[in-house]
Design a protein around this motif. Structure first.
Motif, mmCIF file in Angstrom:
data_model
loop_
_atom_site.group_PDB
_atom_site.id
_atom_site.type_symbol
_atom_site.label_atom_id
_atom_site.label_comp_id
_atom_site.label_asym_id
_atom_site.label_seq_id
_atom_site.Cartn_x
_atom_site.Cartn_y
_atom_site.Cartn_z
ATOM 1 N N ASP A 104 31.997 -9.311 -9.057
ATOM 2 C CA ASP A 104 30.712 -9.928 -8.737
ATOM 3 C C ASP A 104 30.830 -10.931 -7.594
ATOM 4 N N LEU A 105 31.974 -11.579 -7.454
ATOM 5 C CA LEU A 105 32.186 -12.422 -6.276
ATOM 6 C C LEU A 105 32.259 -11.550 -5.015
ATOM 7 N N ALA A 106 32.855 -10.378 -5.140
ATOM 8 C CA ALA A 106 32.891 -9.443 -4.009
ATOM 9 C C ALA A 106 31.480 -8.957 -3.665
ATOM 10 N N LEU A 107 30.645 -8.763 -4.686
ATOM 11 C CA LEU A 107 29.241 -8.396 -4.454
ATOM 12 C C LEU A 107 28.542 -9.505 -3.660
ATOM 13 N N LEU A 108 28.746 -10.748 -4.052
ATOM 14 C CA LEU A 108 28.165 -11.883 -3.335
ATOM 15 C C LEU A 108 28.647 -11.887 -1.881
ATOM 16 N N ASP A 109 29.924 -11.713 -1.668
ATOM 17 C CA ASP A 109 30.473 -11.685 -0.308
ATOM 18 C C ASP A 109 29.874 -10.532 0.502
ATOM 19 N N ARG A 110 29.734 -9.378 -0.129
ATOM 20 C CA ARG A 110 29.187 -8.200 0.553
ATOM 21 C C ARG A 110 27.728 -8.438 0.935
ATOM 22 N N MET A 111 26.948 -9.022 0.020
ATOM 23 C CA MET A 111 25.540 -9.285 0.321
ATOM 24 C C MET A 111 25.417 -10.298 1.460
ATOM 25 N N HIS A 112 26.329 -11.262 1.498
ATOM 26 C CA HIS A 112 26.327 -12.229 2.591
ATOM 27 C C HIS A 112 26.642 -11.527 3.916
ATOM 28 N N GLY A 113 27.654 -10.688 3.907
ATOM 29 C CA GLY A 113 28.011 -9.935 5.117
ATOM 30 C C GLY A 113 26.878 -9.042 5.587
ATOM 31 N N ASP A 114 26.195 -8.386 4.654
ATOM 32 C CA ASP A 114 25.060 -7.530 5.014
ATOM 33 C C ASP A 114 23.928 -8.344 5.626
ATOM 34 N N LEU A 115 23.675 -9.528 5.075
ATOM 35 C CA LEU A 115 22.631 -10.391 5.628
ATOM 36 C C LEU A 115 23.012 -10.837 7.042
ATOM 37 N N LEU A 116 24.258 -11.252 7.235
ATOM 38 C CA LEU A 116 24.697 -11.654 8.577
ATOM 39 C C LEU A 116 24.543 -10.511 9.576
ATOM 40 N N ALA A 117 24.909 -9.313 9.170
ATOM 41 C CA ALA A 117 24.778 -8.155 10.062
ATOM 42 C C ALA A 117 23.314 -7.911 10.428
ATOM 43 N N ALA A 118 22.422 -8.084 9.466
ATOM 44 C CA ALA A 118 20.995 -7.896 9.730
ATOM 45 C C ALA A 118 20.482 -8.957 10.706
ATOM 46 N N VAL A 119 20.937 -10.187 10.543
ATOM 47 C CA VAL A 119 20.521 -11.263 11.449
ATOM 48 C C VAL A 119 21.023 -10.968 12.860
ATOM 49 N N ARG A 120 22.262 -10.551 12.980
ATOM 50 C CA ARG A 120 22.839 -10.252 14.303
ATOM 51 C C ARG A 120 22.089 -9.127 15.012
ATOM 52 N N ALA A 121 21.506 -8.215 14.242
ATOM 53 C CA ALA A 121 20.819 -7.053 14.815
ATOM 54 C C ALA A 121 19.359 -7.339 15.187
ATOM 55 N N LEU A 122 18.853 -8.500 14.814
ATOM 56 C CA LEU A 122 17.451 -8.806 15.091
ATOM 57 C C LEU A 122 17.192 -9.027 16.575
ATOM 58 N N ASP A 123 16.002 -8.680 16.979
ATOM 59 C CA ASP A 123 15.505 -9.026 18.305
ATOM 60 C C ASP A 123 14.941 -10.437 18.178
ATOM 61 N N PRO A 124 15.442 -11.405 18.945
ATOM 62 C CA PRO A 124 14.969 -12.785 18.800
ATOM 63 C C PRO A 124 13.461 -12.935 18.988
ATOM 64 N N ARG A 125 12.831 -11.988 19.693
ATOM 65 C CA ARG A 125 11.382 -12.063 19.891
ATOM 66 C C ARG A 125 10.608 -11.791 18.609
ATOM 67 N N THR A 126 11.306 -11.298 17.573
ATOM 68 C CA THR A 126 10.612 -10.971 16.316
ATOM 69 C C THR A 126 10.806 -12.041 15.239
ATOM 70 N N LEU A 127 11.434 -13.159 15.586
ATOM 71 C CA LEU A 127 11.738 -14.177 14.580
ATOM 72 C C LEU A 127 10.491 -14.795 13.948
ATOM 73 N N ASP A 128 9.382 -14.800 14.682
ATOM 74 C CA ASP A 128 8.148 -15.364 14.131
ATOM 75 C C ASP A 128 7.301 -14.332 13.397
ATOM 76 N N ASP A 129 7.732 -13.080 13.371
ATOM 77 C CA ASP A 129 6.993 -12.045 12.647
ATOM 78 C C ASP A 129 7.087 -12.298 11.149
ATOM 79 N N PRO A 130 6.011 -12.001 10.416
ATOM 80 C CA PRO A 130 6.071 -12.193 8.967
ATOM 81 C C PRO A 130 7.083 -11.258 8.315
ATOM 82 N N ALA A 131 7.720 -11.760 7.239
ATOM 83 C CA ALA A 131 8.789 -10.984 6.610
ATOM 84 C C ALA A 131 8.829 -11.160 5.102
#
Length: 164
Positions: A104-131
Motif C-alpha cells: 500500500d505504500l508502493a500504491l501511494l508512491d505510484r499514485m504520486h508518480g502518476d500525478l506528477l506525470a500528469a502535471v508534467r504533461a499539462l499545457d500551462p495554458r489550461t491551468l485555469d480550466d475547470p477540473a
C-alpha cells in the motif's frame, strides 16, 4: 470579444510539480512531508486506531493515494477506477502485515508518480480550466496541501502512540 486566458510565468508547471514534491517527499523546511511521516512506520502501528470511528495511519495513507488518483483524473479528464475500495477511505486489507503495508505504500508512491506525470504533461495554458469544480491549478495545489495536512495528522498519531 472573449478574454484571453491569463498565462502565468513559464515555470508554473515546474512550480506546481515542486509544490507536490514539497508536500510528499522533499526535505521540506516546514516539517515532515507525507512520505516522511510514514518512514519507519510498521504495519502494527499503521493499523492502530486512536479511538472508535477514527482513521488509522494506514487508512490515511490509502486516503492520500485515492486523492492523488482523483486529482489526476480531474486534471486529465481521463476517468479510471481506483484499485481499492471504498474510494475515499479504502478499507485496510484483512491481511494487515508488513508485506501488505509495503504494497500500500508502493500504491501511494505510484499514485504520486502518476500525478506528477500528469502535471508534467499539462499545457500551462489550461491551468485555469475547470477540473471539474475548480481549476487544474487549484486541484494540483490542493493535492500538495492535502499531503501536508495528513502528514501532520500522521505525526500526531505517531506521537500519541509513543506516549500511550
Amino acid at each position: 470579444m472573449p478574454r484571453k486566458k491569463e498565462i502565468r510565468a513559464p515555470g508554473e508547471l515546474a512550480f506546481l510539480e515542486r509544490a507536490l514534491h514539497e508536500g510528499f517527499d522533499a526535505e521540506a523546511w516546514h516539517g515532515p512531508t507525507l512520505r516522511g511521516s510514514l518512514r519507519r512506520v510498521r504495519a502494527e502501528e499503521a493499523v492502530r486506531s486512536p479511538g472508535a470511528d477514527r482513521h488509522t495511519i494506514w487508512g490515511l495513507a490509502l486516503h492520500a493515494a485515492y486523492w492523488k488518483h482523483r486529482v489526476r483524473c480531474r486534471i486529465t479528464g481521463l476517468e479510471s477506477r481506483f484499485e481499492r475500495s471504498p474510494a475515499n477511505f479504502p478499507t485496510v486489507p484483512e491481511r494487515a502485515d508488513e508485506a501488505a503495508w509495503k504494497e500500500d505504500l508502493a500504491l501511494l508512491d505510484r499514485m504520486h508518480g502518476d500525478l506528477l506525470a500528469a502535471v508534467r504533461a499539462l499545457d500551462p495554458r489550461t491551468l485555469d480550466d475547470p477540473a471539474p469544480r475548480r481549476s487544474r491549478r487549484d486541484q494540483i495545489l490542493g493535492a500538495a496541501f492535502h499531503d501536508v495536512y495528513h502528514a501532520g495528522q500522521i505525526r500526531l498519531l505517531r506521537r500519541m502512540f509513543e506516549s500511550g
